[in-house]
Motif scaffolding. Structure first.
Motif, PDB file in Angstrom:
ATOM      1  N   TYR A   1       9.362  -1.656   2.300  1.00 13.13           N
ATOM      2  CA  TYR A   1       8.016  -2.159   2.502  1.00 13.13           C
ATOM      3  C   TYR A   1       7.082  -1.029   2.918  1.00 13.13           C
ATOM      4  O   TYR A   1       7.426  -0.207   3.763  1.00 13.13           O
ATOM      5  CB  TYR A   1       8.001  -3.258   3.572  1.00 13.13           C
ATOM      6  N   HIS A   2       5.916  -1.000   2.302  1.00 14.83           N
ATOM      7  CA  HIS A   2       4.927   0.028   2.601  1.00 14.83           C
ATOM      8  C   HIS A   2       3.582  -0.644   2.859  1.00 14.83           C
ATOM      9  O   HIS A   2       3.239  -1.647   2.214  1.00 14.83           O
ATOM     10  CB  HIS A   2       4.803   1.005   1.438  1.00 14.83           C
ATOM     11  N   PRO A   3       2.796  -0.075   3.784  1.00 15.62           N
ATOM     12  CA  PRO A   3       1.509  -0.705   4.099  1.00 15.62           C
ATOM     13  C   PRO A   3       0.521  -0.600   2.946  1.00 15.62           C
ATOM     14  O   PRO A   3       0.568   0.337   2.145  1.00 15.62           O
ATOM     15  CB  PRO A   3       1.032   0.106   5.313  1.00 15.62           C
ATOM     16  N   GLU A   4      -0.356  -1.583   2.870  1.00 10.70           N
ATOM     17  CA  GLU A   4      -1.429  -1.526   1.888  1.00 10.70           C
ATOM     18  C   GLU A   4      -2.371  -0.397   2.276  1.00 10.70           C
ATOM     19  O   GLU A   4      -2.797  -0.295   3.424  1.00 10.70           O
ATOM     20  CB  GLU A   4      -2.189  -2.857   1.862  1.00 10.70           C
ATOM     21  N   PRO A   5      -2.698   0.487   1.347  1.00  5.14           N
ATOM     22  CA  PRO A   5      -3.521   1.653   1.712  1.00  5.14           C
ATOM     23  C   PRO A   5      -4.967   1.263   1.996  1.00  5.14           C
ATOM     24  O   PRO A   5      -5.439   0.185   1.622  1.00  5.14           O
ATOM     25  CB  PRO A   5      -3.432   2.535   0.466  1.00  5.14           C
TER      26      PRO A   5
ATOM     27  N   ASP B   1     -16.876   2.220   8.587  1.00  4.11           N
ATOM     28  CA  ASP B   1     -16.082   1.610   7.514  1.00  4.11           C
ATOM     29  C   ASP B   1     -14.605   1.995   7.643  1.00  4.11           C
ATOM     30  O   ASP B   1     -13.714   1.188   7.376  1.00  4.11           O
ATOM     31  CB  ASP B   1     -16.611   2.043   6.150  1.00  4.11           C
ATOM     32  N   ILE B   2     -14.354   3.256   8.040  1.00  2.00           N
ATOM     33  CA  ILE B   2     -12.969   3.694   8.228  1.00  2.00           C
ATOM     34  C   ILE B   2     -12.312   2.884   9.340  1.00  2.00           C
ATOM     35  O   ILE B   2     -11.176   2.424   9.203  1.00  2.00           O
ATOM     36  CB  ILE B   2     -12.921   5.199   8.560  1.00  2.00           C
ATOM     37  N   ARG B   3     -13.038   2.690  10.467  1.00  2.00           N
ATOM     38  CA  ARG B   3     -12.489   1.888  11.563  1.00  2.00           C
ATOM     39  C   ARG B   3     -12.193   0.462  11.108  1.00  2.00           C
ATOM     40  O   ARG B   3     -11.172  -0.133  11.480  1.00  2.00           O
ATOM     41  CB  ARG B   3     -13.467   1.895  12.738  1.00  2.00           C
ATOM     42  N   THR B   4     -13.094  -0.087  10.289  1.00  2.00           N
ATOM     43  CA  THR B   4     -12.903  -1.450   9.783  1.00  2.00           C
ATOM     44  C   THR B   4     -11.648  -1.532   8.915  1.00  2.00           C
ATOM     45  O   THR B   4     -10.859  -2.475   9.023  1.00  2.00           O
ATOM     46  CB  THR B   4     -14.130  -1.905   8.979  1.00  2.00           C
TER      47      THR B   4
ATOM     48  N   ARG C   1      -8.159  -3.565   9.559  1.00  2.00           N
ATOM     49  CA  ARG C   1      -7.649  -4.527   8.574  1.00  2.00           C
ATOM     50  C   ARG C   1      -6.188  -4.251   8.241  1.00  2.00           C
ATOM     51  O   ARG C   1      -5.351  -5.173   8.227  1.00  2.00           O
ATOM     52  CB  ARG C   1      -8.498  -4.451   7.300  1.00  2.00           C
ATOM     53  N   VAL C   2      -5.849  -2.985   7.992  1.00  2.00           N
ATOM     54  CA  VAL C   2      -4.473  -2.624   7.642  1.00  2.00           C
ATOM     55  C   VAL C   2      -3.531  -2.916   8.807  1.00  2.00           C
ATOM     56  O   VAL C   2      -2.435  -3.453   8.631  1.00  2.00           O
ATOM     57  CB  VAL C   2      -4.392  -1.138   7.228  1.00  2.00           C
TER      58      VAL C   2
ATOM     59  N   TRP D   1      -0.360  -5.523   8.900  1.00  2.00           N
ATOM     60  CA  TRP D   1       0.979  -5.108   9.284  1.00  2.00           C
ATOM     61  C   TRP D   1       1.514  -5.970  10.414  1.00  2.00           C
ATOM     62  O   TRP D   1       2.689  -6.334  10.439  1.00  2.00           O
ATOM     63  CB  TRP D   1       0.981  -3.634   9.703  1.00  2.00           C
ATOM     64  N   SER D   2       0.662  -6.306  11.379  1.00  2.00           N
ATOM     65  CA  SER D   2       1.089  -7.143  12.495  1.00  2.00           C
ATOM     66  C   SER D   2       1.542  -8.506  11.999  1.00  2.00           C
ATOM     67  O   SER D   2       2.592  -9.009  12.416  1.00  2.00           O
ATOM     68  CB  SER D   2      -0.056  -7.300  13.503  1.00  2.00           C
TER      69      SER D   2
END
Length: 394
Positions: free
Chosen positions: A239-243, A254-257, A261-262, A266-267
């Protein structure tokens, strides 16, 4: 104290799940506690010999690999519990003599009981062994009625001696490296351990400082052989996180948002992966009352189609979790416990148990023998089943 009750599920109220840390087939999922209380603290007490026995009751002893004990200290005054963790968790200058004195006293009296009150607001207990003791004593007395199929030894001694095979965490490929390499979060109080994408164990402490002291003890815990095999044959996680989506990033906000979200996804995913432990009803046995806290052990429903866990936890009256330690049963351990549980519920009546499973009595006996419970039955009963097998009647 042996009060039993059903718990809807283990609640992670007040806890959050952080993004995973992955090394080969090992995945560590940090557990964060935002609001930390000083009312309950844990400290480790090492066992120099590594193995020993505990007197469970007169005439009944528990032998096992016992690397260390935990001492729980609780108080209405948070400063008292805090000073306990600081004073005994450190061995500097003047505290060294106090640490050594308390360690010797506790080691000397460690194995008289599985849990022992050592002070007015202090309890020593053996982590994981509180749960394993309950698992091994499941319908330990054996047949309560002198059914003719059971051997004389089974009628006299029940399941004694009951034993299960476990393996040290040191034998799980990559676990020691993962515990050494990954950083501990500031407010981390626990971890979900996945081996080969399967939940192997959960460990939660009441305080971040307690977890920092106990983080490396995971390597000395015991695990089922199934977890060991998962580590041998899983060289990477699937399993790999959605980029992060580049097209959505126009600014630092936007990066913080995107990161939020990612992490949230994952949580949710990690909670889903641990659902065999965190969302199932568990059978709970109250072990000890620690002031406003309760030490209890639990077992999932032993469904052979799912992964099953045993463990122990300390929780408040409102259900919030302060301490948790679990052990994943192997498929063989689950089958044995499932058979023992169902046999016990029908007073060890083989015919009634076979009807529960929708099979014949002979098929049930064959199933018991394959699960390692054939020693409970008379040899002529087993021979009759073997004869039916050779004739193709089963």
């Amino acid at each position: 104290m042996s009060k039993r009750y059903q718990l809807d599920s283990l609640s992670l109220q007040g806890l959050s799940i952080a993004p995973p840390q992955v090394l080969g087939g090992i995945r560590l999922v940090p557990i964060i506690r935002e609001q930390v209380s000083e009312e309950l603290r844990l400290v480790k007490r090492a066992n120099p010999t590594g193995t020993n026995f505990v007197q469970v009751s007169p005439g009944l002893e528990y032998y096992s690999y016992l690397p260390h004990a935990l001492v729980a200290r609780w108080s209405d005054d948070p400063s008292e519990a805090c000073s306990f963790g600081t004073k005994l968790g450190s061995a500097k200058n003047g505290s060294r003599a106090l640490l050594e004195k308390n360690s010797k006293d506790l080691i000397h009296g460690m194995y008289h009981r599985m849990r022992k009150r050592t002070d007015d607001k202090e309890l020593r207990f053996l982590p994981l062994h509180v749960a394993m003791e309950g698992f091994l004593s499941l319908h330990f007395g054996g047949p309560s009625i002198a059914w003719e199929e059971y051997s004389r030894v089974a009628k006299r001694d029940g399941l004694s001696p009951r034993a299960e095979c476990v393996r040290s965490g040191q034998r799980i490929v990559g676990l020691q490296d993962a515990l050494r390499l990954f950083e501990i979060h500031i407010k981390q109080v626990g971890v979900l351990l996945f081996v080969g994408d399967s939940l192997a164990a959960a460990f939660i402490c009441p305080h971040p400082e307690d977890y920092q002291q106990l983080h490396e003890t995971i390597i000395t815990d015991f695990f089922s052989e199934q977890v060991l095999y998962d580590g041998l044959y899983a060289s990477k996680n699937c399993y790999h996180p959605e980029p992060i989506r580049p097209e959505s990033v126009k600014s630092l906000a936007d990066i913080r948002t995107e990161v939020t979200r990612v992490r949230s996804q994952w949580s949710e995913f990690q909670f889903f992966e641990a659902s065999n432990l965190l969302t199932r009803p568990v059978d709970v046995q109250l072990v000890y009352e620690l002031g406003p806290f309760r030490l209890a052990r639990f077992m999932t429903d032993l469904d052979p189609k799912n992964a099953n866990h045993i463990g122990e936890f300390i929780h408040r009256a409102d259900g919030s979790l302060e301490y948790l330690k679990t052990y994943r049963l192997s498929a063989a351990q689950c089958r044995r416990a499932y058979l023992i549980k169902n046999l016990g519920e029908v007073q060890w009546d083989l015919q009634a148990c076979a009807q529960r499973f929708g099979c014949t009595k002979e098929e049930l006996i064959h199933r018991m023998e394959r699960a390692g419970l054939g020693y409970l039955l008379h040899q002529h009963v087993l021979d009759a089943v073997h004869k039916s097998l050779r004739k193709g009647k089963l």
